[in-house]
Design an enzyme around this catalytic site. Structure first.
Site, PDB file in Angstrom:
ATOM      1  N   HIS A 240       0.831  -1.201   0.000  1.00 28.63           N
ATOM      2  CA  HIS A 240       0.000   0.000   0.000  1.00 28.63           C
ATOM      3  C   HIS A 240       0.874   1.262   0.000  1.00 28.63           C
ATOM      4  O   HIS A 240       0.758   2.124  -0.880  1.00 28.63           O
ATOM      5  CB  HIS A 240      -0.916  -0.022   1.229  1.00 28.63           C
ATOM      6  N   GLU A 241       1.757   1.353   0.986  1.00 32.61           N
ATOM      7  CA  GLU A 241       2.592   2.559   1.076  1.00 32.61           C
ATOM      8  C   GLU A 241       3.536   2.654  -0.117  1.00 32.61           C
ATOM      9  O   GLU A 241       3.834   3.746  -0.606  1.00 32.61           O
ATOM     10  CB  GLU A 241       3.369   2.576   2.400  1.00 32.61           C
TER      11      GLU A 241
ATOM     12  N   HIS B  96       1.756   4.360  -2.899  1.00 34.13           N
ATOM     13  CA  HIS B  96       1.830   5.818  -2.750  1.00 34.13           C
ATOM     14  C   HIS B  96       3.204   6.314  -3.195  1.00 34.13           C
ATOM     15  O   HIS B  96       3.337   7.345  -3.858  1.00 34.13           O
ATOM     16  CB  HIS B  96       1.649   6.227  -1.286  1.00 34.13           C
TER      17      HIS B  96
END
Ligand SMILES: [Zn+2]
Length: 660
Positions: free
Chosen positions: A453-454, A457
């Protein structure tokens, strides 16, 4: 020598001390004010270049120092830095008001806007519009008395949000569960006992210490057989910031909600949600409420069944501190799988190779550790990231493990944002299980998802390829920003991806196929419950920010009413989520929590396209990169998505993915 006063490309963490921050902030403010005054005093007629662009490029020093200050407040704070932030935050807020409420500046921006944008390219037009709307939304159009009130509200908000999150961190750190008898640890896996023993030693205590930080709290609630201890932990966690002490957030909540409503109403909106959503992909509160209603309709019956099945295992009247425990038991029964079984296959350095390798396979980019790059803590690693053709793409910092100086959770941030001629410096910060004396860091499947997820980003930040900082990377509408991150999570259950790195840290044995199949089968376990939980947070958020009248209610009562329709667990009267709900109170997700679900609709739809074309398909990946990841906020997200997908997203792929 103050390192902020010397030009640098890489942030010189090794030279920066708390004492450098305040002088650099004050100098930075003075420099930007001089730049603004020069724009206003320019005898030439206002143009895009001499006004919009000049403003965009102003404040370089201030930007440098505040970037470091705010990032360290989250990732590596100390009491002195917190006091400094408390002292500087009203000054900074005042400064930004001074710019946004500067009459001469606003008139020039307005003049450029009114002159028309025919001669500008698409990115320039977007920057112009964003700048103009920024002024409008900051109250530049208001009469003098209302402007003054607007300024006060902004100042109060910035102080109160900081206070809110500091209270939350303090209450999280203040509680420990200290156990000294081995039998109290019944049910807890070895890895948790080891972590707890380390936590005890760090505090010079005997035995084991459990905390309210996620890597300690979450497994405790799943494994601990001692129901009374689970209750103790649950109560501590869910009553943070409700106690009769200086960290109580009840009054702060009321003030935050009221100030935001008042601010929106000053600008002519009836509610804060209406004001916030004007600049979001969803556009109106009605669209958001319609999505939440659609999700309740689709998921609630399944969620009710899921909860009933879990509680059927409990030999007593079920309480909320029983849910994670029995849910985990049932999951184990059904799929014979739990987070612990996967840990040996998810050794952090291998996972890192796997995740970086995925980016190499999709986009051709490579990562080379560079020990010369200064870091702010010894746990941080820095990488040079190269594009497929070997050209420098970005610097990436990774910071994986919890420490007392770090906020909980996981996030991506930037130390330098991309703009024409400047590559970005991006950081991902997490709170993953630490290595122990005899074991390396072994992640759970959930932690693998968080990493992906990170990292998603981070890709958004690193691929950014725009002219202007304010339109670059993750500077997009709030409800679009989670698309690149949630998109990456899809890989966590793809066999072909897991096989590229998931091998046993001791034996080297590849993760067994049937284990992967069980992960996939169990992925939708309690998915409807999880969806309803997210929806309940969305409802709570919308309830606070669609108020048209002052908030005077009791916070707990209001909360219970607001999310009633989506609450699946028996209520626990003293609990209160609102007072620790940083996202909607202090973190920028006010009237924006729905955006996780909104982005899920998008990420499921986007990944369905990859599934059709091959999950490692470089052409589809290139299109995703070119149309979405590189473009930042240079176009309306609806358009960006259409450019990639050829059509709008529907909720269908999400329902399919969650087994409905
Ligand atoms: Zn995210």
């Amino acid at each position: 020598m103050n390192p902020f006063f010397t030009p640098y490309t890489l942030t010189p963490f090794h030279l920066i001390h708390n004492a450098h921050i305040a002088p650099a902030v004050h100098q930075g403010i003075a420099e930007q004010m001089a730049e603004i005054e020069a724009i206003v005093a320019n005898p030439d007629a206002p143009t895009f270049e001499n006004t919009i662009l000049a403003l965009e490029e102003s404040g370089a020093l201030l930007d440098k120092v505040t970037t470091v200050m705010y990032n360290l407040l989250s990732a590596h704070t100390n009491d002195e830095l917190e006091a400094l932030a408390q002292e500087l935050s009203p000054v900074l807020s005042e400064h930004s008001s001074n710019i946004m409420l500067n009459e001469g500046l606003y008139l020039r921006v307005k003049a450029v806007m009114e002159a028309g944008a025919d001669h500008l390219d698409a990115e320039e037009r977007m920057l112009l519009e964003k700048t103009y709307e920024g002024f409008e939304r900051a109250g530049a159009n208001l009469p003098a008395d209302k402007k003054e009130r607007f300024r006060e509200i902004k100042k109060d908000l910035s102080q109160l949000t900081l206070q809110f999150s500091q209270n939350n961190l303090k209450e999280t750190n203040d509680f420990i569960l200290h156990l000294t008898a081995e039998e109290d640890l019944a049910g807890l896996p070895e890895s948790q006992r080891e972590q707890a023993a380390i936590a005890a030693r760090e505090r010079e205590l005997e035995g084991w210490v459990f905390t309210l930080h996620a890597p300690s709290y979450v497994p405790f609630m799943q494994y601990a057989e001692r129901r009374d201890l689970r209750q103790k932990m649950y109560e501590a966690y869910n009553t943070k910031c409700t106690h009769d002490n200086e960290h109580n957030n009840f009054e702060i909540v009321a003030r935050l909600v009221n100030l935001r409503r008042e601010l929106a109403q000053l600008l002519g909106y009836s509610t804060y949600a209406e004001y916030a959503l004007k600049r979001r992909m969803a556009e109106t509160p009605e669209t958001v409420n319609a999505l939440l209603a659609q999700l309740i309709e689709a998921y609630k019956p399944t969620a009710q069944r899921e909860v009933a099945e879990v509680f059927a295992l409990a030999p007593h009247e079920p309480q909320p501190w029983d849910f994670a425990y029995y849910a985990h038991k049932l999951q184990k029964q059904r799929y014979d799988i739990d987070a612990e079984m996967l840990r040996p296959y998810f050794e952090l350095s291998r996972v890192k190779q796997g995740v970086f390798g995925l980016a190499t396979r999709l986009y051709g980019i490579t990562f080379v550790e560079n020990k010369e790059i200064p870091v702010y803590h010894e746990d941080v690693t820095a990488y040079d990231v190269f594009d497929a053709d070997g050209s420098p793409l970005a610097v990436l910092y990774t910071d994986f493990h919890p420490r007392a100086s770090k906020q909980g959770g996981a996030w991506m941030t930037s130390y330098r944002e991309q703009a024409a001629g400047e590559r970005p410096h991006v950081s991902i910060v997490m709170n993953f299980s630490k290595p122990t004396d005899d074991k390396p860091a072994l992640l759970t499947h959930g932690e693998l998802e968080t990493f992906l997820h990170e990292f998603g980003h981070a890709l958004h930040g690193m691929f950014a390829n725009t002219r202007f900082k304010s339109l670059s990377g993750t500077n997009v509408y709030w409800d679009f920003v989670e698309l690149p991150s949630q998109f990456m999570e899809n890989y966590a259950v793809e066999k072909e991806f897991l096989r590229t790195f998931a091998s046993h840290y001791e034996t080297g044995e590849e993760i067994p196929d049937e284990l992967v199949e069980r992960i996939i089968a169990s992925r939708n376990y309690n998915a409807a419950y999880a969806c309803m939980r997210q929806v309940s947070f969305g409802l709570l958020d919308m309830a606070y920010y669609t108020l048209t009248e002052p908030f005077t209610a009791d916070v707990r009562t209001f909360e219970r009413q607001a999310w009633l329709e989506a609450q699946m667990l028996p209520p626990f009267a003293p609990a209160c989520m609102t007072v620790q709900f940083g996202h909607i109170m202090s973190g920028g997700y006010s009237a924006g929590y729905y955006s996780y679900k909104w982005a899920e609709v998008l990420d499921a739809d986007a990944f369905a396209y990859f599934k059709e074309q091959g999950i490692f398909n470089p052409e589809v990946a290139t299109s995703f990169r070119k149309n979405i990841l590189e473009r930042g906020g240079t176009q309306h997200p609806k358009q960006l998505y259409r450019n990639f997908r050829g059509k709008d997203a529907t909720i269908d792929a999400l329902l399919t993915r969650t087994g409905l």
